[in-house]
Scaffold this active site. Structure first.
Site, PDB file in Angstrom:
ATOM      1  N   TYR A  91       3.995  -8.599   8.003  1.00 42.18           N
ATOM      2  CA  TYR A  91       4.743  -7.574   7.268  1.00 42.18           C
ATOM      3  C   TYR A  91       5.820  -8.256   6.414  1.00 42.18           C
ATOM      4  CZ  TYR A  91       7.052  -3.213   6.113  1.00 42.18           C
ATOM      5  OH  TYR A  91       7.599  -2.155   5.427  1.00 42.18           O
ATOM      6  N   SER A 118       1.341  -1.359   3.393  1.00 40.69           N
ATOM      7  CA  SER A 118       2.560  -1.043   2.670  1.00 40.69           C
ATOM      8  C   SER A 118       3.165  -2.349   2.123  1.00 40.69           C
ATOM      9  CB  SER A 118       3.531  -0.281   3.575  1.00 40.69           C
ATOM     10  OG  SER A 118       4.602   0.266   2.851  1.00 40.69           O
ATOM     11  N   ASP A 174      -0.372  10.099  -0.380  1.00 39.75           N
ATOM     12  CA  ASP A 174       0.732   9.172  -0.117  1.00 39.75           C
ATOM     13  C   ASP A 174       1.765   9.305  -1.236  1.00 39.75           C
ATOM     14  OD1 ASP A 174       2.468   7.150   0.491  1.00 39.75           O
ATOM     15  OD2 ASP A 174       0.931   5.626   0.813  1.00 39.75           O
ATOM     16  N   HIS A 225       1.388   8.381   3.917  1.00 37.05           N
ATOM     17  CA  HIS A 225       1.553   6.925   3.937  1.00 37.05           C
ATOM     18  C   HIS A 225       0.834   6.271   5.114  1.00 37.05           C
ATOM     19  CE1 HIS A 225       3.179   3.216   2.588  1.00 37.05           C
ATOM     20  NE2 HIS A 225       3.964   3.037   3.626  1.00 37.05           N
TER      21      HIS A 225
END
Length: 696
Positions: free
Chosen positions: A473, A554, A637, A669
């Site tokens: 991430y 994301s 989203d 999302h």
């Protein structure tokens, strides 16, 4: 630079963007052409992956895990009992329900339904997704219920009577929007929402807060605070203690994703608190106001300095008399490899979970005789610990405990009696006996040591032959911790494969500085760290480029995009979920403008230069071979615009490069609105990964 020159430059950049980007039409979310394109892509991807003999087995196993009756029903500790939101094969959209602690301790708790979202959706002919409820203390009877249509961040807010189990007839009822709402009293709420033209920030969030009384229309609401259109957003702020007593009301102005200003409403003029911008007010305990710091700070009054990542507190009475001159004292200061994981409050205690080299422990802090005293809670070690519930009525709390190979368990702790017990435990979802967990470090380009976890078969040969998924991430100060992933274990590890979690700069594993060292102009460090972990795995012969895939969503989708465009030679698969991808237009898409604090602003020439240096969409070029990525996104989203994923797939098609693309029409999302969609997404991803990394 003059305003005229700036305007000319902006116009030139915009024109160049239009000329260079033939896929701008995919930015029209519900555009007929864009939706037709997405459906055609879905048909191709589903046809390819669902025809694989593994898909149906993966789907059924995933659905069984998602819908398992023996999942832990996580609860909140409220005055009306233990509250839970539950979804299964019968309650696809979910049911809000409650029980007692005594019943919850049993194998089969007796649940009382508060609201059935499936029945509500049928009755109102809406695709409702439950987003939570805020209940008015101390009784917690009246609740502001948030319902999303299709999973969007934008919600409807409706007042609900939890005792009557019905919506209030003459209640607060707010139309759809991205909005924040806080109770003041039974007849008054504070609202930040779209009030009409000129009341939403460039990020698409509200910056005007108004007070609304029961029975008033939105047009009658009284404005109490106004931020700036350039802010990320503004939200109401109501500071209560455990008894529900209000000690301050105001607004929080989010100047960026990480910078905030607190403004209190006074009898005469608003008061802007002199806290540092990277600070968060955490509540009230034992007559102390709690504040978390994400930057080094020396208060304007006093000579004590506090390090980033610390927790501090003020005497509440002194603070209320003069919030600008009150003096804080230290509660917690992190060590060199420590970070604050999370926090919560009970009636008399502060609860902190603290990360120590990516291992977590829980402590209760009590203020007594002018000092804070910390007591560790004897939860299992070498595991991830997360606070899941805390009571305002007592000093009772609950924690989840898990690790990569240890299923999650739920622990109950009563600090008053020091009683610690296991309330619930998830049965194993996969055979973990054949795997081992190791922690290694890779050396990034600038010499920084980057830790990562490897979960591999004990019998794995160090010859580069083990199919491996690398997950990361690396943004927004969010840490990745060891945790039990049922689906990954069943659909990936049990097949004899390996899994890696990388603790990259930009995340929160080692506190604010670990995050801030990889922001804006230095964001490339996050991508370097990820590539360094991949290279380390290959160097150790744990895997090889033929058997190595990357995965992230994301910000993690942007991470994967940079990995496969900067070093496509290292990977043979890439799962790209709800990604950021076009970093030269991200501020113009959905909530993108709210993330300039993390990445920079492409409208500013200097910042555009560093964004252009890594923006994956622009880095998809002819002459390179990419690892046939699987891109997943959602039409609904409204946080990360689906155009990022759409345009990436369209560019790959233009280049004649293989790829898979799937766009869930609902889901927001998370790219899935219910458990069935979750199971389908998981089955598609692991079928794809198996085809790319396992098959000969």
């Amino acid at each position: 630079m003059t305003g005229l020159f700036s305007a000319a430059l902006t116009h030139t950049v915009a024109a160049a963007t239009r000329a260079d980007d033939p896929f701008l039409w995919l930015e029209e979310i519900e555009g007929p052409g864009a939706l037709a394109w997405a459906r055609a892509e879905n048909d191709k991807t589903l046809g390819a992956l669902q025809s694989d003999p593994r898909y149906q087995r993966f789907y059924e196993e995933a659905l069984n895990i998602f819908q398992a009756k023996d999942r832990i029903p996580y609860v909140s500790l409220g005055r009306g009992g233990l509250n839970n939101f539950w979804q299964d094969e019968k309650q696809v959209r979910g049911v809000w329900r409650r029980t007692t602690l005594e019943s919850y301790r049993t194998q089969s708790p007796q649940w009382e339904t508060v609201l059935d979202i499936d029945a509500l959706a049928v009755a109102e002919k809406k695709n409702w997704v439950y987003r939570g409820a805020s209940c008015l203390p101390p009784e917690e009877r009246l609740c502001l219920l948030e319902l999303s249509e299709g999973g969007k961040d934008a919600v409807f807010v409706r007042e609900f009577d939890r005792d009557a189990k019905a919506f209030v007839t003459i209640g607060f009822d707010l139309p759809e929007g991205k909005q924040d709402v806080s109770w003041v009293d039974g007849d008054t709420i504070l609202i930040a929402r779209d009030w009409g033209e000129g009341t939403m920030t460039h990020s698409g969030y509200p910056f005007v807060v108004k007070e609304l009384k029961r029975g008033q229309s939105l047009g009658e609401a009284r404005e109490v605070f106004r931020g700036e259109p350039t802010d990320v957003q503004a939200a109401p702020f109501v500071l209560r203690d455990s008894e529900g007593t209000i000690h301050a009301t105001g607004a929080v102005r989010s100047i960026s994703s990480f910078e905030h200003e607190y403004v209190l409403f006074g009898p005469r003029l608003p008061i802007k608190l002199n806290l540092p911008r990277k600070a968060i007010i955490g509540g009230i305990v034992s007559g102390r106001l709690l504040v978390m710091l994400n930057e080094d700070w020396t208060p304007p009054y006093g000579d004590t300095s506090f390090a980033a990542g610390s927790f501090i507190s003020y005497d509440l009475a002194e603070w209320k008399r003069d919030p600008l001159r009150a003096s804080p004292t230290l509660v917690f200061k992190p060590g060199p490899r420590q970070a604050l994981g999370g926090f919560g409050v009970t009636r008399n205690l502060l609860i902190l979970t603290i990360l120590d080299y990516v291992q977590s422990k829980a402590f209760v802090y009590k203020y007594d005789q002018g000092a804070w005293r910390a007591t560790p809670i004897p939860l299992p070690e070498n595991a991830s610990v997360g606070l899941t519930a805390a009571s305002n009525e007592s000093d009772k709390m609950m924690f989840s405990v898990s690790s990569f190979l240890m299923p999650a368990s739920l622990w109950y702790f009563d600090a008053a009696t020091e009683r610690l017990e296991t309330l619930k435990a998830t049965p194993p979802r996969f055979n973990a006996s054949k795997h081992v967990v190791e922690q290694f470090e890779a050396t990034s380009r600038d010499g920084t040591r980057i830790p990562y976890y490897l979960v591999r078969p004990k019998s794995a040969k160090l010859d580069g032959s083990t199919p491996t998924l690398l997950y990361g991430y690396g943004g927004f100060q969010i840490p990745l911790l060891p945790s039990y992933a049922s689906l990954m274990g069943r659909l990936w590890l049990e097949q004899g494969n390996a899994y890696v979690v990388a603790n990259l700069r930009g995340g929160g594993e080692f506190g604010p500085q670990w995050h801030q060292t990889a922001q804006g102009a230095t964001k490339q460090r996050t991508w370097d760290d990820f590539i360094a972990v991949a290279e380390d795995l290959i160097q150790r012969k744990i895997t090889s480029p033929r058997r190595l895939g990357v995965s992230g969503g994301s910000q993690g989708g942007l991470l994967v995009g940079t990995a496969i465009t900067q070093r496509p030679d290292l990977f043979n698969a890439a799962v790209v979920e709800v990604p950021l991808f076009d970093m030269l237009r991200f501020t113009k898409l959905a909530a993108g403008a709210s993330w300039t604090g993390e990445y920079g602003d492409p409208a500013i020439p200097e910042q555009r230069e560093w964004l252009e240096a890594y923006s994956p969409y622009q880095k998809l070029v002819s002459g390179k071979t990419y690892p046939a990525p699987f891109i997943l996104t959602s039409t609904k989203d409204d946080r990360v615009h689906p155009a990022h994923g759409r345009k990436a797939a369209a560019r790959l098609a233009e280049l004649g490069q293989p790829y898979f693309y799937y766009e869930n029409i609902d889901g927001g999302h998370s790219a899935a609105a219910n458990l069935i969609e979750d199971a389908r997404k998981a089955a598609l991803e692991y079928t794809y990964a198996s085809r790319r990394l396992v098959d000969e």
